[in-house]
Design an enzyme around this catalytic site. Structure first.
Site, short mmCIF file in Angstrom:
data_model
loop_
_atom_site.label_atom_id
_atom_site.label_comp_id
_atom_site.label_asym_id
_atom_site.label_seq_id
_atom_site.Cartn_x
_atom_site.Cartn_y
_atom_site.Cartn_z
N ASP A 209 1.46 -4.15 4.38
CA ASP A 209 1.10 -5.56 4.19
C ASP A 209 0.76 -5.80 2.72
OD1 ASP A 209 -1.27 -4.10 4.45
OD2 ASP A 209 -2.11 -5.34 6.05
N ALA A 210 -0.01 -4.88 2.14
CA ALA A 210 -0.39 -5.04 0.73
C ALA A 210 0.86 -5.08 -0.16
CB ALA A 210 -1.30 -3.90 0.31
#
Ligand code: UDP
Ligand code: MG
Length: 445
Positions: A209-210
């Site tokens: 996600d990052a």
């Protein structure tokens, strides 16, 4: 990177504005039968209903698929199964791969993500749409998240709120996968620039996600909605928990277990299943088993099992065990298919061997293994180090094939190595042996 993708940003914008339904949810699923139903229900229960849900299942077990199947005939729910083979699982960050497969199938103006251990609160879509629709310049919103940590008995041990911190230009580490919504337009711009939506390189398993957030914020910041709009469940099978401090390569001799109940030993970088009865006979201790995520277990090819055969053919006997023949006091340490005599009691205690781990067997079985160099007292003239021993001189080292590999303390703890009782060594001993590749835990970002 060259922009080889054909539609220009204006065309994409026009397409995106005319889209219905409004919200596309991408739910990634893998073996979470206890929570997947709740995740799906949390979409059905939204007060805002103009959505479509894509359930992207990563070839889950039957128990999980059975639950998903109860929902797939409902309108606006679409189900896809990746049919991924377990041996292929580690090769990409699977949820990112599934999301990349889903996005071209979706039709929503806005995209949002859900994992199978999370659930949305009923007002999530309404609250997020309000901000997005009223402020055309805002293209990404994020909200607060309640994180419930539950133990192996399903009891909530801890509750924490992941807060919002105003407008974020660098949301990495602050915002979870399930707490954002963004325009499709941004996703298409990312695709145009990077050739993919999410970066599914396996390096990002821990924080895919990052990796995507950093692509998104090249265009727009994250706008806060300071309300809890989703609930995350972290249990002992959670990928994050199992993956934390796990080195890229697991040292030979480590006992591992995926979320299923099978235990394996890593030997020569293959995994050998250990049968339950042999586990006890080989004097392994259940507290030494390291729990690892499925994709990482399957990375190791399956080798010859460690079952009752090892007491017939000693060449199959696992390494890093202490053995002796009945009626003979000589104790050997097995490594690399050789048996190494442990010279004397002092040697035994120098290397922190324990007497209750000695396996007694038949003389003729032991004779099947060739003799290696004896293991001698710990000194500068020690010719050979026992494999799998944790040493300390300022930093920690693990010995393998007569090499000392630096190992971070937290990695050693994760691997259940005895960090509170390592074999102490001095500088001269350290400099006598070659230093090998370190065992490190690496996260990007
Ligand atoms: N996942 C997947 N394939 C796998 C392992 C995990 O698609 O082989 C998905 C899983 O269903 C979930 C996401 O990856 O949607 C993150 O996994 P998990 O919830 O275990 O990780 P954590 O919550 O600890 O980040
Ligand atoms: Mg999760």
């Amino acid at each position: 990177m060259s922009k080889i993708w054909t539609r220009n940003n204006q065309q994409i914008k026009e397409e995106c504005l005319s889209m219905t339904p409004i919200i596309s949810i991408i739910l990634t699923s893998y073996n979470k039968p206890n929570t997947i139903g709740k995740a799906i229900e949390s979409v059905l229960d939204q007060t805002y209903q103009n959505w479509e849900l894509f359930i992207m299942d990563d070839n889950s077990n039957e128990e999980t698929v059975k639950i998903i199947k109860q929902y797939i005939n409902k309108p606006r729910i679409y189900y896809f199964n990746s049919n991924i083979q377990d041996s292929e699982r580690y090769k990409t960050t699977r949820y990112a791969t599934l999301i990349n497969e889903a996005i071209p199938k979706t039709r929503g103006k806005y995209l949002t993500y859900l994992t199978d251990d999370n659930s949305f609160l009923p007002s999530r879509f309404k609250s997020m749409l309000k901000v997005l629709n009223q402020n055309p310049s805002i293209e990404i919103v994020y909200s607060q998240q309640l994180v419930k940590t539950i133990n192996e008995y399903g009891i909530v041990e801890q509750e924490k709120v992941r807060k919002t911190y105003g407008v974020l230009k660098n949301p990495v580490g602050w915002v979870d996968h399930c707490s954002i919504m963004h325009t499709r337009y941004l996703a298409e711009r990312i695709f145009n620039e990077f050739g993919s939506y999410w970066n599914d390189d396996q390096a990002y398993w821990y924080n895919g996600d990052a990796a995507f957030w950093s692509r998104l914020t090249k265009y727009k910041p994250f706008h806060p909605i300071p309300e809890i709009l989703d609930i995350a469940i972290k249990d002992d099978k959670s990928f994050q928990r199992l993956y934390t401090h796990l080195p890229k390569c697991i040292p030979n001799g480590t006992l591992v277990r995926g979320p299923s109940s099978e235990t394996y030993i890593i030997e020569n970088q293959v995994r050998r299943k250990i049968s339950k009865e042999v586990f006890t006979k080989l004097k392994y201790d259940p507290s030494m088993v390291v729990k690892i995520p499925d994709p990482f277990l399957y990375k190791y090819k399956e080798g010859t099992p460690v079952d009752s055969q090892v007491f017939i053919n000693f060449l199959l006997f696992p390494n890093q065990r202490l053995v002796k023949a009945h009626n003979n006091p000589a104790v050997y340490y097995l490594q690399n298919k050789y048996k190494h005599l442990i010279k004397n009691e002092k040697t035994f205690s120098d290397f922190n061997f324990s007497w209750d781990k000695i396996i007694s067997t038949h003389e003729h079985l032991l004779a099947q293994l060739p003799d290696g160099l004896p293991i001698e007292e710990l000194s500068e003239s020690t010719p050979i180090l026992p494999d799998g021993t944790l040493f300390k001189h300022e930093n920690y080292y693990i010995s393998l094939k007569n090499c000392l590999h630096p190992i971070e303390k937290q990695v050693a703890m994760k691997l259940k190595l005895p960090v509170t009782n390592p074999v102490k060594m001095d500088h001269s001993l350290l400099s006598k042996f070659k230093t090998g590749e370190p065992f490190e835990w690496e996260i990007l970002f």
